[in-house]
Scaffold this active site. Structure first.
Site, PDB file in Angstrom:
ATOM      1  N   ARG A  46       0.849  -1.195   0.000  1.00 47.14           N
ATOM      2  CA  ARG A  46       0.000   0.000   0.000  1.00 47.14           C
ATOM      3  C   ARG A  46       0.886   1.246   0.000  1.00 47.14           C
ATOM      4  O   ARG A  46       0.572   2.249  -0.615  1.00 47.14           O
ATOM      5  CB  ARG A  46      -0.960   0.013   1.208  1.00 47.14           C
ATOM      6  CG  ARG A  46      -1.758   1.304   1.270  1.00 47.14           C
ATOM      7  CD  ARG A  46      -2.996   1.297   2.164  1.00 47.14           C
ATOM      8  NE  ARG A  46      -2.985   0.368   3.264  1.00 47.14           N
ATOM      9  CZ  ARG A  46      -2.284   0.522   4.399  1.00 47.14           C
ATOM     10  NH1 ARG A  46      -1.556   1.600   4.595  1.00 47.14           N
ATOM     11  NH2 ARG A  46      -2.320  -0.409   5.337  1.00 47.14           N
ATOM     12  N   TYR A  98     -16.489  17.244 -15.521  1.00 52.20           N
ATOM     13  CA  TYR A  98     -16.770  15.816 -15.593  1.00 52.20           C
ATOM     14  C   TYR A  98     -17.791  15.465 -14.500  1.00 52.20           C
ATOM     15  O   TYR A  98     -17.615  15.853 -13.340  1.00 52.20           O
ATOM     16  CB  TYR A  98     -15.469  15.027 -15.407  1.00 52.20           C
ATOM     17  CG  TYR A  98     -15.692  13.539 -15.376  1.00 52.20           C
ATOM     18  CD1 TYR A  98     -15.987  12.845 -16.551  1.00 52.20           C
ATOM     19  CD2 TYR A  98     -15.655  12.824 -14.183  1.00 52.20           C
ATOM     20  CE1 TYR A  98     -16.223  11.483 -16.523  1.00 52.20           C
ATOM     21  CE2 TYR A  98     -15.887  11.465 -14.149  1.00 52.20           C
ATOM     22  CZ  TYR A  98     -16.164  10.800 -15.330  1.00 52.20           C
ATOM     23  OH  TYR A  98     -16.402   9.452 -15.306  1.00 52.20           O
ATOM     24  N   ASP A 170      -7.333  19.355 -14.249  1.00 53.15           N
ATOM     25  CA  ASP A 170      -7.662  18.024 -14.781  1.00 53.15           C
ATOM     26  C   ASP A 170      -7.260  18.033 -16.248  1.00 53.15           C
ATOM     27  O   ASP A 170      -7.901  18.654 -17.089  1.00 53.15           O
ATOM     28  CB  ASP A 170      -9.165  17.760 -14.598  1.00 53.15           C
ATOM     29  CG  ASP A 170      -9.591  16.374 -15.081  1.00 53.15           C
ATOM     30  OD1 ASP A 170      -8.866  15.779 -15.913  1.00 53.15           O
ATOM     31  OD2 ASP A 170     -10.661  15.888 -14.650  1.00 53.15           O
ATOM     32  N   LYS A 195      -8.114   7.022 -19.517  1.00 52.34           N
ATOM     33  CA  LYS A 195      -8.412   7.515 -20.859  1.00 52.34           C
ATOM     34  C   LYS A 195      -7.175   7.419 -21.762  1.00 52.34           C
ATOM     35  O   LYS A 195      -6.731   6.327 -22.048  1.00 52.34           O
ATOM     36  CB  LYS A 195      -8.979   8.936 -20.758  1.00 52.34           C
ATOM     37  CG  LYS A 195     -10.036   9.110 -19.639  1.00 52.34           C
ATOM     38  CD  LYS A 195     -11.296   8.310 -19.877  1.00 52.34           C
ATOM     39  CE  LYS A 195     -12.233   8.239 -18.668  1.00 52.34           C
ATOM     40  NZ  LYS A 195     -12.565   9.489 -18.006  1.00 52.34           N
TER      41      LYS A 195
END
Ligand SMILES: *Cc1c(COP(=O)(O)O)cnc(C)c1O
Length: 378
Positions: A46, A98, A170, A195
């Site tokens: 982690r 978004y 972003d 993406k």
């Protein structure tokens, strides 16, 4: 190093154990320690993982930053940024945002006392008017989804500086190949790696990049404390995808331009939203801050008829009807009934999401086949 070289080499070193040229998938949760406190920099996955490290370094280099952090999704990366804030802090965000970003702001973080203002950032003055002494963060997305609006990053960066707020951009639609917000004054860059960076529609992942050590420390603290990490297999897939980012983006831009010009000249098409067109409202800013205009295009049909739009998206054969974007294959979407269906008609129409709006993610297939498909469907 130039972009294409960085895409292939940055952060990636031959495996010290075997010489493997590709970073192995370190599918391990823990690492043996030679003695108490005596380890090789890795204790628990982690906190650190070598496959993830390679990708984080690669992304930092591509965005001209110093530090990268990857997360289980783009939304988990956004979650990390907002977790740097405290109750009472305020955020000024793009209104044409978004949908999932809007949802986490409104339905998760508002109840923890963080205040969000959504403004039309096409005009920097709207952002300026929403800033007050509690503003800690400006959140910008450019190009935006689905209206492909362009926001002036430099102007926002200077606003952020004057008001002691951080600017996060972003950069999902542009990718680091076309736009580097850190070079324009942003403090952080966020990506939905899902993406274009992944590029093959086979991974969900998010990333944050910064050049500032104090912000990077926060990224890693929250990444480890909240635990929304990206797994080693996914990091491997994205490392592989990024090796061709520059090649894919060149083709996305080339195909995007041909499709945008074809649509603009078609008698059944009304408006075309693509930042490379002179008719685009912020074409000049796009030209200044982007190196190319990408493969994301939205357009409307003459008559603005819902049935026509639904017929069109179902008549295309090569463009696949699906959410998401940025993969090698071309996708088509109808925002009013798909991604933006939850927004009341009047509200969405104000920002341009009318019934006949259609969004394309133009892939890297042969352009002749893409044009033929659009022609027959029109
Ligand atoms: C997809 C997307 C996100 C969310 O990323 P996920 O990887 O789906 O969590 C955020 N911003 C933009 C612009 C996106 O396209």
């Amino acid at each position: 190093m130039k972009f294409g070289t960085k895409a292939i080499h940055a952060g990636v070193n031959p495996d010290p154990a075997t010489g493997a040229i590709m970073t192995p998938i370190y599918q391990t949760s823990t690492y043996i320690q030679d003695g108490v406190g005596n380890h090789k920099g890795y204790q628990y996955s982690r906190t650190q993982n070598p496959t993830r490290d390679a990708l984080q370094k690669n992304l930092a280099a591509l965005e001209n930053g110093k530090f990268g952090a990857v997360f289980a999704s783009g939304i988990a990366a956004i979650d990390c940024v907002i977790k740097m804030l405290k109750p009472g802090d305020e955020v000024v965000a793009t209104n044409d945002l978004y949908g999932g970003s809007y949802r986490i702001f409104k339905t998760i973080f508002e109840q923890y006392g963080i205040v969000f203002h959504f403004v039309d950032m096409k005009n920097t003055s709207a952002a300026q008017n929403a800033i007050n002494e509690n503003t800690r963060l400006i959140w910008a997305e450019t190009p935006t989804n689905p209206m492909i609006n362009i926001i002036d990053i430099k102007a926002l960066a200077s606003l952020a500086k004057d008001s002691n707020a951080m600017l996060c951009v972003d950069n999902t639609f542009a990718t680091p190949y076309l736009q580097n917000p850190l070079d324009l004054g942003a403090d952080m860059v966020m990506h939905s790696v899902t993406k274009y960076l992944g590029g093959h529609s086979d991974v969900v992942m998010g990333a944050l990049i910064t050049a500032k050590k104090e912000l990077a420390d926060e990224f890693y603290r929250i990444q480890n404390s909240s635990g929304a990490i990206a797994g080693p297999m996914d990091c491997f897939l994205v490392l592989r995808g990024i090796k061709t980012l520059h090649l894919r983006m060149e083709k996305h831009c080339e195909n995007g331009e041909i499709v945008a010009r074809f649509l603009e000249s078609h008698p059944k098409v009304d408006k075309v939203y693509w930042p490379g067109l002179k008719s685009h409202a912020n074409h000049d800013i796009a030209k200044e801050q982007m190196r190319g205009f990408g493969g994301m295009i939205s357009f409307t049909l003459k008559g603005n008829n819902l049935e026509d739009a639904l017929n069109f998206v179902q008549n295309v054969k090569l463009f696949a009807l699906a959410e998401s974007l940025g993969g090698v294959e071309s996708l088509i979407g109808h925002p009013a009934t798909m991604t933006h269906a939850a927004i009341p008609k009047e509200t969405r129409e104000k920002s341009g999401v009318v019934d006949s709006l259609i969004r394309l993610s133009v892939g890297v297939e042969d352009i002749d086949d893409l044009l033929k498909d659009l022609k027959q469907a029109l």
